[in-house]
Design a protein around this motif. Structure first.
Motif, PDB file in Angstrom:
ATOM      1  N   GLU A 147     -36.030   4.354  14.041  1.00 32.63           N
ATOM      2  CA  GLU A 147     -36.818   3.645  13.027  1.00 32.63           C
ATOM      3  C   GLU A 147     -38.220   3.363  13.556  1.00 32.63           C
ATOM      4  OE1 GLU A 147     -34.399   0.240  12.075  1.00 32.63           O
ATOM      5  OE2 GLU A 147     -32.775   1.520  11.336  1.00 32.63           O
ATOM      6  N   ALA A 148     -38.316   2.934  14.826  1.00 33.08           N
ATOM      7  CA  ALA A 148     -39.620   2.658  15.433  1.00 33.08           C
ATOM      8  C   ALA A 148     -40.449   3.932  15.541  1.00 33.08           C
ATOM      9  CB  ALA A 148     -39.436   2.016  16.807  1.00 33.08           C
ATOM     10  N   ALA A 149     -39.799   5.046  15.850  1.00 32.82           N
ATOM     11  CA  ALA A 149     -40.518   6.322  15.943  1.00 32.82           C
ATOM     12  C   ALA A 149     -41.153   6.659  14.591  1.00 32.82           C
ATOM     13  CB  ALA A 149     -39.581   7.441  16.382  1.00 32.82           C
ATOM     14  N   ALA A 150     -40.378   6.560  13.532  1.00 38.65           N
ATOM     15  CA  ALA A 150     -40.878   6.901  12.200  1.00 38.65           C
ATOM     16  C   ALA A 150     -41.988   5.960  11.744  1.00 38.65           C
ATOM     17  CB  ALA A 150     -39.730   6.893  11.197  1.00 38.65           C
ATOM     18  N   ALA A 151     -41.908   4.697  12.136  1.00 37.66           N
ATOM     19  CA  ALA A 151     -42.887   3.704  11.708  1.00 37.66           C
ATOM     20  C   ALA A 151     -44.163   3.716  12.543  1.00 37.66           C
ATOM     21  CB  ALA A 151     -42.257   2.310  11.764  1.00 37.66           C
ATOM     22  N   ASN A 152     -44.174   4.497  13.633  1.00 38.57           N
ATOM     23  CA  ASN A 152     -45.314   4.450  14.549  1.00 38.57           C
ATOM     24  C   ASN A 152     -45.898   5.819  14.860  1.00 38.57           C
ATOM     25  OD1 ASN A 152     -45.666   1.508  15.598  1.00 38.57           O
ATOM     26  ND2 ASN A 152     -43.461   1.842  15.386  1.00 38.57           N
ATOM     27  N   GLY A 153     -45.869   6.710  13.879  1.00 41.62           N
ATOM     28  CA  GLY A 153     -46.546   7.995  14.020  1.00 41.62           C
ATOM     29  C   GLY A 153     -45.689   9.144  14.508  1.00 41.62           C
ATOM     30  N   GLY A 154     -44.421   8.878  14.803  1.00 43.17           N
ATOM     31  CA  GLY A 154     -43.512   9.932  15.230  1.00 43.17           C
ATOM     32  C   GLY A 154     -42.639  10.396  14.086  1.00 43.17           C
ATOM     33  N   THR A 155     -41.628  11.189  14.412  1.00 39.14           N
ATOM     34  CA  THR A 155     -40.704  11.703  13.410  1.00 39.14           C
ATOM     35  C   THR A 155     -39.283  11.433  13.861  1.00 39.14           C
ATOM     36  OG1 THR A 155     -42.261  13.487  12.930  1.00 39.14           O
ATOM     37  CG2 THR A 155     -40.010  13.752  12.095  1.00 39.14           C
ATOM     38  N   ALA A 156     -38.515  10.755  13.030  1.00 40.25           N
ATOM     39  CA  ALA A 156     -37.118  10.465  13.333  1.00 40.25           C
ATOM     40  C   ALA A 156     -36.238  11.619  12.871  1.00 40.25           C
ATOM     41  CB  ALA A 156     -36.681   9.174  12.636  1.00 40.25           C
ATOM     42  N   GLU A 204     -26.871   0.565  17.738  1.00 35.85           N
ATOM     43  CA  GLU A 204     -27.948  -0.076  17.000  1.00 35.85           C
ATOM     44  C   GLU A 204     -29.301   0.183  17.673  1.00 35.85           C
ATOM     45  OE1 GLU A 204     -25.065  -1.668  17.938  1.00 35.85           O
ATOM     46  OE2 GLU A 204     -24.129  -1.626  15.949  1.00 35.85           O
ATOM     47  N   ALA A 205     -29.318   0.212  18.996  1.00 32.00           N
ATOM     48  CA  ALA A 205     -30.560   0.485  19.725  1.00 32.00           C
ATOM     49  C   ALA A 205     -31.022   1.924  19.480  1.00 32.00           C
ATOM     50  CB  ALA A 205     -30.374   0.218  21.208  1.00 32.00           C
ATOM     51  N   VAL A 206     -30.075   2.850  19.365  1.00 30.44           N
ATOM     52  CA  VAL A 206     -30.414   4.240  19.035  1.00 30.44           C
ATOM     53  C   VAL A 206     -31.076   4.280  17.662  1.00 30.44           C
ATOM     54  CG1 VAL A 206     -29.455   6.524  18.512  1.00 30.44           C
ATOM     55  CG2 VAL A 206     -28.598   5.236  20.492  1.00 30.44           C
ATOM     56  N   ASP A 207     -30.451   3.598  16.693  1.00 26.96           N
ATOM     57  CA  ASP A 207     -31.005   3.558  15.338  1.00 26.96           C
ATOM     58  C   ASP A 207     -32.390   2.902  15.326  1.00 26.96           C
ATOM     59  OD1 ASP A 207     -28.708   4.785  14.343  1.00 26.96           O
ATOM     60  OD2 ASP A 207     -27.774   2.873  13.783  1.00 26.96           O
ATOM     61  N   SER A 208     -32.528   1.800  16.062  1.00 23.74           N
ATOM     62  CA  SER A 208     -33.808   1.083  16.111  1.00 23.74           C
ATOM     63  C   SER A 208     -34.909   1.951  16.706  1.00 23.74           C
ATOM     64  CB  SER A 208     -33.672  -0.199  16.934  1.00 23.74           C
ATOM     65  OG  SER A 208     -32.846  -1.120  16.272  1.00 23.74           O
ATOM     66  N   PHE A 231     -17.296   8.289  20.706  1.00 24.13           N
ATOM     67  CA  PHE A 231     -17.600   7.741  22.034  1.00 24.13           C
ATOM     68  C   PHE A 231     -19.061   7.980  22.420  1.00 24.13           C
ATOM     69  CE2 PHE A 231     -16.820  12.154  22.939  1.00 24.13           C
ATOM     70  CZ  PHE A 231     -17.659  12.450  23.994  1.00 24.13           C
ATOM     71  N   MET A 232     -19.736   8.898  21.701  1.00 26.74           N
ATOM     72  CA  MET A 232     -21.134   9.198  21.972  1.00 26.74           C
ATOM     73  C   MET A 232     -21.881   9.335  20.651  1.00 26.74           C
ATOM     74  SD  MET A 232     -22.870  12.213  24.281  1.00 26.74           S
ATOM     75  CE  MET A 232     -22.634  13.540  23.118  1.00 26.74           C
ATOM     76  N   TYR A 233     -23.078   8.777  20.634  1.00 30.26           N
ATOM     77  CA  TYR A 233     -23.895   8.770  19.433  1.00 30.26           C
ATOM     78  C   TYR A 233     -25.334   9.056  19.842  1.00 30.26           C
ATOM     79  CZ  TYR A 233     -26.124   6.664  15.249  1.00 30.26           C
ATOM     80  OH  TYR A 233     -26.865   6.434  14.115  1.00 30.26           O
ATOM     81  N   ASN A 234     -25.976  10.009  19.174  1.00 24.90           N
ATOM     82  CA  ASN A 234     -27.377  10.261  19.496  1.00 24.90           C
ATOM     83  C   ASN A 234     -28.163  10.710  18.276  1.00 24.90           C
ATOM     84  OD1 ASN A 234     -27.599  13.248  19.413  1.00 24.90           O
ATOM     85  ND2 ASN A 234     -26.169  13.166  21.103  1.00 24.90           N
ATOM     86  N   ARG A 235     -29.457  10.424  18.366  1.00 21.95           N
ATOM     87  CA  ARG A 235     -30.412  10.830  17.347  1.00 21.95           C
ATOM     88  C   ARG A 235     -31.657  11.326  18.062  1.00 21.95           C
ATOM     89  NH1 ARG A 235     -30.727   6.034  12.974  1.00 21.95           N
ATOM     90  NH2 ARG A 235     -32.059   7.563  11.930  1.00 21.95           N
ATOM     91  N   ASN A 236     -32.254  12.378  17.535  1.00 22.78           N
ATOM     92  CA  ASN A 236     -33.429  12.984  18.148  1.00 22.78           C
ATOM     93  C   ASN A 236     -34.678  12.600  17.376  1.00 22.78           C
ATOM     94  OD1 ASN A 236     -31.593  16.079  18.657  1.00 22.78           O
ATOM     95  ND2 ASN A 236     -31.528  14.208  19.826  1.00 22.78           N
ATOM     96  N   LEU A 237     -35.745  12.363  18.120  1.00 25.98           N
ATOM     97  CA  LEU A 237     -37.021  12.008  17.519  1.00 25.98           C
ATOM     98  C   LEU A 237     -38.140  12.766  18.225  1.00 25.98           C
ATOM     99  CD1 LEU A 237     -38.688   9.665  19.511  1.00 25.98           C
ATOM    100  CD2 LEU A 237     -36.483   8.603  19.037  1.00 25.98           C
ATOM    101  N   ALA A 238     -39.274  12.827  17.579  1.00 21.16           N
ATOM    102  CA  ALA A 238     -40.451  13.450  18.181  1.00 21.16           C
ATOM    103  C   ALA A 238     -41.584  12.434  18.186  1.00 21.16           C
ATOM    104  CB  ALA A 238     -40.867  14.697  17.401  1.00 21.16           C
TER     105      ALA A 238
END
Length: 139
Positions: free
Chosen positions: A89-98, A82-86, A108-115
């Protein structure tokens, strides 16, 4: 002194970048912050120094990469999926790109990349160490 890492990043808009990293959960250290740089703390050992382009150029003559380039992907651990997802979401809402790359879910491992707004790539990741067999765990 314990070992620490300071990741130095050139940013076009220091105030906007500080807001972005604050939204992701980083905390500003005012001791190392002025109108040319800001220290954003992730943990006791991990700090991100946001440097205006003018300040960056006092350290190196190498060119600042365009926002569409990737020099490095910085991976930081999160407490749960959930923290990864959050964070994304915060990146997209604050000028970044999710989700600049496909989401990786191996169970066993979950990741998402943002800019961030300047194109610096971060990998928010969570790993369930108890799901790994003892012969694959570090140490």
């Amino acid at each position: 002194m314990s070992r620490m890492i300071f990741v130095n990043l050139p940013v076009a808009d220091l105030s906007a970048s500080m807001d972005f990293y604050s939204a992701l959960g980083f905390v500003n250290n005012p001791q190392f912050t002025d109108d040319t740089a800001a220290c954003m703390v992730w943990s006791e050992a991990i700090n991100v120094m946001l440097l205006t382009h003018a300040k960056w150029r006092t350290f190196t003559d190498r060119p600042i990469p365009p926002t569409t380039a990737s020099e490095v992907m910085l991976a930081i651990s999160c407490d749960n999926r959930e923290a990864v997802d959050s964070m994304n979401e915060a990146a997209a809402a604050n000028g970044g790109t999710a989700d600049i790359n496909p989401i990786q879910d191996l169970g066993f491992m979950y990741n998402r990349n943002l800019a961030d707004p300047d194109g610096h790539v971060w990998e928010a990741m969570w790993m369930d160490m108890s799901a790994l067999s003892s012969d694959t765990q570090p140490g």
